[in-house]
Design an enzyme around this catalytic site. Structure first.
Site, short mmCIF file in Angstrom:
data_model
loop_
_atom_site.label_atom_id
_atom_site.label_comp_id
_atom_site.label_asym_id
_atom_site.label_seq_id
_atom_site.Cartn_x
_atom_site.Cartn_y
_atom_site.Cartn_z
N HIS A 208 0.81 -1.23 0.00
CA HIS A 208 0.00 0.00 0.00
C HIS A 208 0.84 1.28 0.00
O HIS A 208 0.31 2.37 -0.07
CB HIS A 208 -0.93 0.03 1.22
CG HIS A 208 -0.21 0.35 2.51
ND1 HIS A 208 0.45 -0.61 3.24
CD2 HIS A 208 -0.02 1.50 3.18
CE1 HIS A 208 0.98 -0.05 4.31
NE2 HIS A 208 0.73 1.23 4.30
C1 UD1 Z 1 -2.12 5.91 5.36
C2 UD1 Z 1 -0.85 6.51 5.90
C3 UD1 Z 1 0.26 5.47 5.85
C4 UD1 Z 1 -0.15 4.19 6.55
C5 UD1 Z 1 -1.47 3.69 5.99
C6 UD1 Z 1 -1.93 2.52 6.80
C7 UD1 Z 1 -0.54 8.92 5.50
C8 UD1 Z 1 0.14 9.92 4.68
N1 UD1 Z 1 -0.41 7.64 5.10
O1 UD1 Z 1 -1.91 5.59 4.00
O2 UD1 Z 1 1.41 5.98 6.49
O3 UD1 Z 1 0.84 3.22 6.36
O4 UD1 Z 1 -2.45 4.73 6.09
O5 UD1 Z 1 -2.87 1.76 6.13
O6 UD1 Z 1 -1.16 9.25 6.47
N2 UD1 Z 1 -9.35 4.89 1.21
C9 UD1 Z 1 -10.56 4.23 1.17
N3 UD1 Z 1 -11.16 3.96 2.37
C10 UD1 Z 1 -10.65 4.31 3.57
C11 UD1 Z 1 -9.42 5.00 3.58
C12 UD1 Z 1 -8.79 5.27 2.39
O7 UD1 Z 1 -11.09 3.89 0.12
O8 UD1 Z 1 -11.27 4.02 4.62
C13 UD1 Z 1 -8.68 5.16 -0.10
C14 UD1 Z 1 -8.96 6.54 -0.64
O9 UD1 Z 1 -9.03 6.44 -2.04
C15 UD1 Z 1 -7.72 7.30 -0.26
C16 UD1 Z 1 -6.63 6.24 -0.32
O10 UD1 Z 1 -7.26 5.05 0.11
O11 UD1 Z 1 -7.48 8.39 -1.10
C17 UD1 Z 1 -5.43 6.52 0.53
O12 UD1 Z 1 -5.82 6.79 1.87
P1 UD1 Z 1 -4.90 7.71 2.82
O13 UD1 Z 1 -5.49 7.70 4.19
O14 UD1 Z 1 -4.66 9.01 2.17
O15 UD1 Z 1 -3.51 6.99 2.82
P2 UD1 Z 1 -3.13 5.47 3.01
O16 UD1 Z 1 -2.54 4.99 1.73
O17 UD1 Z 1 -4.25 4.73 3.59
N1 UDP Z 2 -3.60 -5.31 8.97
C1 UDP Z 2 -4.84 -5.92 9.11
N2 UDP Z 2 -5.49 -6.32 7.98
C2 UDP Z 2 -4.98 -6.16 6.73
C3 UDP Z 2 -3.70 -5.54 6.62
C4 UDP Z 2 -3.05 -5.12 7.76
O1 UDP Z 2 -5.32 -6.11 10.22
O2 UDP Z 2 -5.65 -6.53 5.75
C5 UDP Z 2 -2.90 -4.86 10.19
C6 UDP Z 2 -1.54 -5.44 10.37
O3 UDP Z 2 -1.62 -6.71 10.98
C7 UDP Z 2 -0.86 -4.39 11.24
C8 UDP Z 2 -1.46 -3.11 10.74
O4 UDP Z 2 -2.69 -3.47 10.10
O5 UDP Z 2 -1.21 -4.56 12.60
C9 UDP Z 2 -0.51 -2.48 9.77
O6 UDP Z 2 -1.15 -1.48 9.08
P1 UDP Z 2 -0.72 -1.01 7.63
O7 UDP Z 2 0.06 -2.06 6.95
O8 UDP Z 2 -1.96 -0.54 6.98
O9 UDP Z 2 0.14 0.29 7.95
P2 UDP Z 2 1.67 0.56 8.34
O10 UDP Z 2 2.04 -0.31 9.47
O11 UDP Z 2 2.48 0.32 7.12
O12 UDP Z 2 1.68 2.01 8.67
#
Ligand code: UD1
Ligand code: UDP
Length: 362
Positions: A208
């Site tokens: 992601h």
């Molecule tokens: C965010 C964090 C990242 C973290 C990740 C965990 C920032 C800059 N990034 O990234 O550090 O590792 O979360 O998962 O804060 N979206 C949905 N549904 C949701 C949320 C998001 O569809 O409930 C989609 C939207 O299209 C959105 C995209 O995911 O634009 C990205 O979401 P965003 O919260 O901006 O960043 P993440 O990639 O989730």
């Molecule tokens: N996780 C989860 N379901 C998923 C993917 C991740 O429960 O489908 C959990 C994972 O076990 C960990 C946390 O989400 O505890 C990590 O989040 P993510 O990878 O989204 O973010 P990051 O750690 O890179 O910021």
């Protein structure tokens, strides 16, 4: 009067961290917690499932910010978090990790002269192209109390001139979570069975990170390498990655050779990690969870903040430049004997209690 801690969360990994910290804060006499959810993650399978499964208290404030560009999202969060802070007047603002919710919380509080405590402080990739690196550096420098997970993280802060009196190396709260919820994940075989996955016979992948999803060449390398790995691959798809595949038929065709599933809850994720032959990820949290389960990991990035696992040999960095080199890392991780481990890397599983104790003593 109890010490009032206002915790700010918003994204999936923060729910896992807050689950254990909130539990410890609420168990400690002399502390009172208010929980704020920014709404950065809002899909049920990225938010609600964690609150329900992990018993996280319902947020006192849900700001409903949702998605947007970095500036839009962070700006809207600043406005709304400031209002909550002015109403609640907490003694501490507690922020987690390195998302936009982390930075907005830290900045809003620091400007109101509310002391900031940062859980998972001191991590560095030294790659300023990552939004998370900007978020974590700025948050650390706005913070008054820095709770670090590892020796390396503490050292990074010392080098940046943070006073050592502000740094508390407590261990990794994600280790606390894996220990606390691990037993509940034991025997959860339904997901494996539903997808025909045999324990020890598949690769668990998550992707992601913006540097991978937003670069079609890198994403193509990763999906091709996974498809050629010679094992079943299960990939719970983050919505960011899902959106890219939906918009790019060539990449979707590559991804369709894998078992794509919706994001799963934390307990199912622990179960998938535990039985995997290999974890392949660009997630921060998942790299460590693989180690907590003593499953080898390949990280699809150019660098990692969790350097100790690479040094030990449990994690291998595979920059997604070409399929052959990524495959070589996967085969090495699958075939070479498992390295020695070190039980002390992430503390003893009491990071959350230590955080609560430090805050209660302030
Ligand atoms: C965010 C964090 C990242 C973290 C990740 C965990 C920032 C800059 N990034 O990234 O550090 O590792 O979360 O998962 O804060 N979206 C949905 N549904 C949701 C949320 C998001 O569809 O409930 C989609 C939207 O299209 C959105 C995209 O995911 O634009 C990205 O979401 P965003 O919260 O901006 O960043 P993440 O990639 O989730
Ligand atoms: N996780 C989860 N379901 C998923 C993917 C991740 O429960 O489908 C959990 C994972 O076990 C960990 C946390 O989400 O505890 C990590 O989040 P993510 O990878 O989204 O973010 P990051 O750690 O890179 O910021």
């Amino acid at each position: 009067m109890p010490i009032h801690v206002l915790s700010i969360v918003g994204a999936r990994p923060q729910f896992v961290k807050a689950a254990v910290v909130s539990r410890a804060l609420r168990a400690r006499p002399g502390l009172k917690e208010t929980l704020v959810h920014t709404g950065q993650h809002y899909d049920d399978n990225l938010s609600k499932v964690f609150f329900e499964e992990l018993g996280i208290p319902a947020p006192d404030h849900n700001l409903g910010i949702g998605s947007g560009s970095h500036g839009e999202m962070t700006g809207r969060m600043l406005v709304e978090i400031e209002k909550v802070l002015q109403t609640e007047q907490p003694d501490w603002a507690l922020v987690y990790g390195d998302t936009n919710s982390t930075l907005a919380g830290a900045l809003a509080a620091a400007k109101l002269h509310i002391p900031v405590a940062h859980v998972e402080a001191g991590l560095r990739s030294y790659n300023r192209a990552m939004p998370e690196e900007i978020n974590r550096v700025l948050t650390d420098h706005a913070a008054d109390l820095l709770f670090t997970p590892t020796d390396d993280a503490s050292q990074n802060l010392v080098v940046e001139g943070i006073p050592s009196s502000a740094i508390h190396q407590v261990g990794d709260v994600m280790y606390d979570a894996a220990r606390l919820y691990g037993p509940a994940a034991e025997g959860r075989a339904a997901l494996l069975e539903a997808h025909g996955l045999k324990p020890g016979g598949y690769i668990l992948a998550t992707l992601h990170r913006a540097e991978n999803t937003d670069d079609p060449a890198r994403l193509a390398v990763l999906l091709t390498a996974l498809a050629q790995a010679g094992q079943a691959v299960v990939l719970p798809l983050h919505p960011r990655t899902r959106a890219v595949l939906d918009a790019t038929p060539d990449l979707a065709a590559l991804a369709n050779r894998l078992t794509l599933i919706e994001p799963v809850g934390y307990l199912d994720m622990l179960a998938l990690e535990r039985s995997a032959a290999l974890v392949f990820t660009d997630s921060g949290g998942v790299q460590k969870e693989a180690y907590f389960q003593r499953v080898p990991c390949v990280t699809a990035r150019d660098e990692t903040e969790w350097v100790e696992l690479v040094e030990l040999g449990w994690n291998r960095l595979a920059p997604p430049t070409d399929v052959a080199s990524v495959l070589a890392h996967m085969h090495a991780a699958l075939e070479e004997p498992l390295p020695d481990d070190d039980d002390d890397l992430y503390g003893g599983g009491q990071a959350s209690e230590r955080i609560a104790a430090v805050l209660a003593g302030m």
